[in-house]
Design a protein around this motif. Sequence first.
Motif, PDB file in Angstrom:
ATOM      1  N   GLU A  59       7.748 -12.559 -19.409  1.00 22.06           N
ATOM      2  CA  GLU A  59       8.090 -13.986 -19.507  1.00 22.06           C
ATOM      3  C   GLU A  59       8.387 -14.364 -20.948  1.00 22.06           C
ATOM      4  O   GLU A  59       9.275 -15.171 -21.221  1.00 22.06           O
ATOM      5  CB  GLU A  59       6.941 -14.828 -18.955  1.00 22.06           C
ATOM      6  N   SER A  60       7.627 -13.783 -21.878  1.00 21.73           N
ATOM      7  CA  SER A  60       7.833 -14.073 -23.295  1.00 21.73           C
ATOM      8  C   SER A  60       9.200 -13.578 -23.751  1.00 21.73           C
ATOM      9  O   SER A  60       9.918 -14.279 -24.493  1.00 21.73           O
ATOM     10  CB  SER A  60       6.740 -13.403 -24.135  1.00 21.73           C
ATOM     11  N   ALA A  61       9.605 -12.408 -23.307  1.00 21.05           N
ATOM     12  CA  ALA A  61      10.908 -11.860 -23.692  1.00 21.05           C
ATOM     13  C   ALA A  61      12.038 -12.718 -23.131  1.00 21.05           C
ATOM     14  O   ALA A  61      13.039 -12.977 -23.807  1.00 21.05           O
ATOM     15  CB  ALA A  61      11.036 -10.426 -23.192  1.00 21.05           C
ATOM     16  N   ILE A  62      11.877 -13.159 -21.890  1.00 22.86           N
ATOM     17  CA  ILE A  62      12.888 -14.020 -21.270  1.00 22.86           C
ATOM     18  C   ILE A  62      13.011 -15.327 -22.034  1.00 22.86           C
ATOM     19  O   ILE A  62      14.117 -15.824 -22.285  1.00 22.86           O
ATOM     20  CB  ILE A  62      12.530 -14.282 -19.793  1.00 22.86           C
ATOM     21  N   SER A  63      11.886 -15.894 -22.435  1.00 28.93           N
ATOM     22  CA  SER A  63      11.888 -17.142 -23.203  1.00 28.93           C
ATOM     23  C   SER A  63      12.593 -16.948 -24.538  1.00 28.93           C
ATOM     24  O   SER A  63      13.368 -17.824 -24.970  1.00 28.93           O
ATOM     25  CB  SER A  63      10.449 -17.616 -23.425  1.00 28.93           C
ATOM     26  N   ASP A  64      12.343 -15.810 -25.199  1.00 26.13           N
ATOM     27  CA  ASP A  64      12.987 -15.533 -26.491  1.00 26.13           C
ATOM     28  C   ASP A  64      14.497 -15.385 -26.331  1.00 26.13           C
ATOM     29  O   ASP A  64      15.275 -15.888 -27.155  1.00 26.13           O
ATOM     30  CB  ASP A  64      12.409 -14.253 -27.105  1.00 26.13           C
ATOM     31  N   ILE A  65      14.924 -14.698 -25.281  1.00 28.57           N
ATOM     32  CA  ILE A  65      16.361 -14.517 -25.047  1.00 28.57           C
ATOM     33  C   ILE A  65      17.026 -15.852 -24.756  1.00 28.57           C
ATOM     34  O   ILE A  65      18.125 -16.145 -25.241  1.00 28.57           O
ATOM     35  CB  ILE A  65      16.587 -13.528 -23.882  1.00 28.57           C
ATOM     36  N   ARG A  66      16.362 -16.681 -23.966  1.00 30.33           N
ATOM     37  CA  ARG A  66      16.911 -18.006 -23.641  1.00 30.33           C
ATOM     38  C   ARG A  66      17.059 -18.854 -24.920  1.00 30.33           C
ATOM     39  O   ARG A  66      18.091 -19.528 -25.105  1.00 30.33           O
ATOM     40  CB  ARG A  66      15.995 -18.709 -22.644  1.00 30.33           C
ATOM     41  N   ALA A  67      16.060 -18.809 -25.796  1.00 29.43           N
ATOM     42  CA  ALA A  67      16.130 -19.560 -27.059  1.00 29.43           C
ATOM     43  C   ALA A  67      17.253 -19.025 -27.941  1.00 29.43           C
ATOM     44  O   ALA A  67      17.989 -19.800 -28.578  1.00 29.43           O
ATOM     45  CB  ALA A  67      14.786 -19.472 -27.785  1.00 29.43           C
ATOM     46  N   GLU A  68      17.396 -17.698 -27.982  1.00 33.65           N
ATOM     47  CA  GLU A  68      18.461 -17.093 -28.786  1.00 33.65           C
ATOM     48  C   GLU A  68      19.833 -17.484 -28.256  1.00 33.65           C
ATOM     49  O   GLU A  68      20.762 -17.745 -29.027  1.00 33.65           O
ATOM     50  CB  GLU A  68      18.307 -15.572 -28.775  1.00 33.65           C
ATOM     51  N   MET A  76       3.369 -11.549 -16.143  1.00 38.37           N
ATOM     52  CA  MET A  76       4.210 -11.093 -15.033  1.00 38.37           C
ATOM     53  C   MET A  76       5.442 -10.365 -15.551  1.00 38.37           C
ATOM     54  O   MET A  76       6.045 -10.766 -16.556  1.00 38.37           O
ATOM     55  CB  MET A  76       4.637 -12.291 -14.167  1.00 38.37           C
ATOM     56  N   ILE A  77       5.840  -9.319 -14.887  1.00 36.90           N
ATOM     57  CA  ILE A  77       7.011  -8.550 -15.259  1.00 36.90           C
ATOM     58  C   ILE A  77       8.160  -8.873 -14.309  1.00 36.90           C
ATOM     59  O   ILE A  77       7.990  -8.918 -13.085  1.00 36.90           O
ATOM     60  CB  ILE A  77       6.719  -7.035 -15.213  1.00 36.90           C
ATOM     61  N   TYR A  78       9.354  -9.124 -14.892  1.00 38.03           N
ATOM     62  CA  TYR A  78      10.542  -9.415 -14.101  1.00 38.03           C
ATOM     63  C   TYR A  78      11.527  -8.247 -14.251  1.00 38.03           C
ATOM     64  O   TYR A  78      11.672  -7.677 -15.340  1.00 38.03           O
ATOM     65  CB  TYR A  78      11.202 -10.705 -14.574  1.00 38.03           C
ATOM     66  N   THR A  79      12.207  -7.944 -13.169  1.00 44.52           N
ATOM     67  CA  THR A  79      13.178  -6.848 -13.173  1.00 44.52           C
ATOM     68  C   THR A  79      14.568  -7.392 -12.869  1.00 44.52           C
ATOM     69  O   THR A  79      14.760  -8.164 -11.925  1.00 44.52           O
ATOM     70  CB  THR A  79      12.817  -5.782 -12.119  1.00 44.52           C
ATOM     71  N   VAL A  80      15.542  -6.990 -13.702  1.00 44.43           N
ATOM     72  CA  VAL A  80      16.924  -7.409 -13.471  1.00 44.43           C
ATOM     73  C   VAL A  80      17.444  -6.724 -12.213  1.00 44.43           C
ATOM     74  O   VAL A  80      17.448  -5.499 -12.113  1.00 44.43           O
ATOM     75  CB  VAL A  80      17.824  -7.046 -14.673  1.00 44.43           C
ATOM     76  N   THR A  81      17.863  -7.514 -11.241  1.00 43.85           N
ATOM     77  CA  THR A  81      18.351  -6.951  -9.981  1.00 43.85           C
ATOM     78  C   THR A  81      19.855  -7.150  -9.790  1.00 43.85           C
ATOM     79  O   THR A  81      20.458  -6.490  -8.946  1.00 43.85           O
ATOM     80  CB  THR A  81      17.609  -7.579  -8.783  1.00 43.85           C
ATOM     81  N   SER A  82      20.449  -8.060 -10.588  1.00 44.89           N
ATOM     82  CA  SER A  82      21.881  -8.292 -10.457  1.00 44.89           C
ATOM     83  C   SER A  82      22.415  -9.006 -11.694  1.00 44.89           C
ATOM     84  O   SER A  82      21.708  -9.820 -12.292  1.00 44.89           O
ATOM     85  CB  SER A  82      22.189  -9.129  -9.210  1.00 44.89           C
ATOM     86  N   VAL A  83      23.643  -8.699 -12.080  1.00 39.66           N
ATOM     87  CA  VAL A  83      24.318  -9.350 -13.215  1.00 39.66           C
ATOM     88  C   VAL A  83      25.705  -9.772 -12.744  1.00 39.66           C
ATOM     89  O   VAL A  83      26.483  -8.943 -12.253  1.00 39.66           O
ATOM     90  CB  VAL A  83      24.440  -8.406 -14.426  1.00 39.66           C
ATOM     91  N   GLU A  84      26.018 -11.056 -12.874  1.00 41.52           N
ATOM     92  CA  GLU A  84      27.318 -11.563 -12.420  1.00 41.52           C
ATOM     93  C   GLU A  84      28.013 -12.333 -13.547  1.00 41.52           C
ATOM     94  O   GLU A  84      27.383 -13.107 -14.261  1.00 41.52           O
ATOM     95  CB  GLU A  84      27.141 -12.484 -11.212  1.00 41.52           C
ATOM     96  N   GLN A  85      29.294 -12.112 -13.666  1.00 45.72           N
ATOM     97  CA  GLN A  85      30.094 -12.827 -14.654  1.00 45.72           C
ATOM     98  C   GLN A  85      30.343 -14.253 -14.188  1.00 45.72           C
ATOM     99  O   GLN A  85      30.588 -14.499 -13.001  1.00 45.72           O
ATOM    100  CB  GLN A  85      31.429 -12.106 -14.864  1.00 45.72           C
ATOM    101  N   ASP A  86      30.248 -15.205 -15.129  1.00 46.38           N
ATOM    102  CA  ASP A  86      30.510 -16.608 -14.786  1.00 46.38           C
ATOM    103  C   ASP A  86      31.969 -16.778 -14.379  1.00 46.38           C
ATOM    104  O   ASP A  86      32.874 -16.238 -15.020  1.00 46.38           O
ATOM    105  CB  ASP A  86      30.188 -17.502 -15.995  1.00 46.38           C
ATOM    106  N   ALA A  87      32.209 -17.540 -13.336  1.00 48.06           N
ATOM    107  CA  ALA A  87      33.559 -17.707 -12.808  1.00 48.06           C
ATOM    108  C   ALA A  87      34.476 -18.492 -13.749  1.00 48.06           C
ATOM    109  O   ALA A  87      35.697 -18.288 -13.747  1.00 48.06           O
ATOM    110  CB  ALA A  87      33.493 -18.404 -11.453  1.00 48.06           C
ATOM    111  N   LYS A  88      33.917 -19.397 -14.560  1.00 52.97           N
ATOM    112  CA  LYS A  88      34.726 -20.232 -15.447  1.00 52.97           C
ATOM    113  C   LYS A  88      34.681 -19.775 -16.895  1.00 52.97           C
ATOM    114  O   LYS A  88      35.670 -19.849 -17.615  1.00 52.97           O
ATOM    115  CB  LYS A  88      34.268 -21.690 -15.344  1.00 52.97           C
ATOM    116  N   GLN A  89      33.505 -19.323 -17.345  1.00 56.96           N
ATOM    117  CA  GLN A  89      33.353 -18.854 -18.724  1.00 56.96           C
ATOM    118  C   GLN A  89      33.194 -17.335 -18.677  1.00 56.96           C
ATOM    119  O   GLN A  89      32.089 -16.823 -18.508  1.00 56.96           O
ATOM    120  CB  GLN A  89      32.136 -19.504 -19.382  1.00 56.96           C
ATOM    121  N   TYR A  90      34.307 -16.649 -18.864  1.00 58.49           N
ATOM    122  CA  TYR A  90      34.325 -15.216 -18.592  1.00 58.49           C
ATOM    123  C   TYR A  90      33.449 -14.390 -19.535  1.00 58.49           C
ATOM    124  O   TYR A  90      33.140 -13.238 -19.249  1.00 58.49           O
ATOM    125  CB  TYR A  90      35.765 -14.688 -18.616  1.00 58.49           C
TER     126      TYR A  90
END
Length: 225
Positions: free
Chosen positions: A50-59, A1-15
């Motif tokens: 999904e594999s790329a997302i998993s790799d980024i999460r691990a990194e 499955m392919i996922y597309t980034v639709t929004s990016v938001e800065q964390d309110a506490k950890q800038y």
Amino acid sequence: MIYTVTSVEQDAKQYRRYHIYMNNDSEPMLSVHEDLLIRHRLFKGLELTESAISDIRAEDNQYKAYALAINYLGLRPRTSKEIERYLQRKEIEPEPIAYAIERLERERLIDDEDYAKRFAESRLRSGGKGRLLIKQELKMRGVDKHTADAASQELGREAEQAVADLAAAKKWRSMTGEIYDKRRKLAQFLLRRGFPMDVAMQAVKRASADQEAALDDEELGWLDN
């Protein structure tokens, strides 16, 4: 499955952290540090497997563990075991912890052998502790037995004796009672501070020498009468 980034938001506490939303979902699929956001160009419209997302999460987990360890090291030098225990308390998984420790060792930011040597020298010089107690304290800080043994054995015998003599002389001045009882209590005091038996007994002998000499003079004076 392919996922597309639709929004990016800065964390309110950890800038410096950002939440990455995929396929218009209301919950973020990723939360990453700013450095990873830029490195992987996680901007609106990017497609990921999904594999790329998993790799980024691990990194990101590795990066998080490393960053926490760096902050912890900023307080004072640490052993690798202290770093491991700290990251475990932060609920970091074993793999990122191993990565962080390996990287810190590679960068020479943690070095258990150098830590043990410096700690032993400091505890002897400013802490007034003997090599046996210093070795025990090193092990409590996670230094392995071989490294702790080596560091304590490197302490100079003359330097250790000098520290024991100083501690004994100071303690002797505050003690009262019969000389033989004072010698016994002083020896126990030095042994509790981690000095080897021979070092402790030599320090006791030197600390009590003046009082013994005074007693000898009194006995001689009595005989003269």
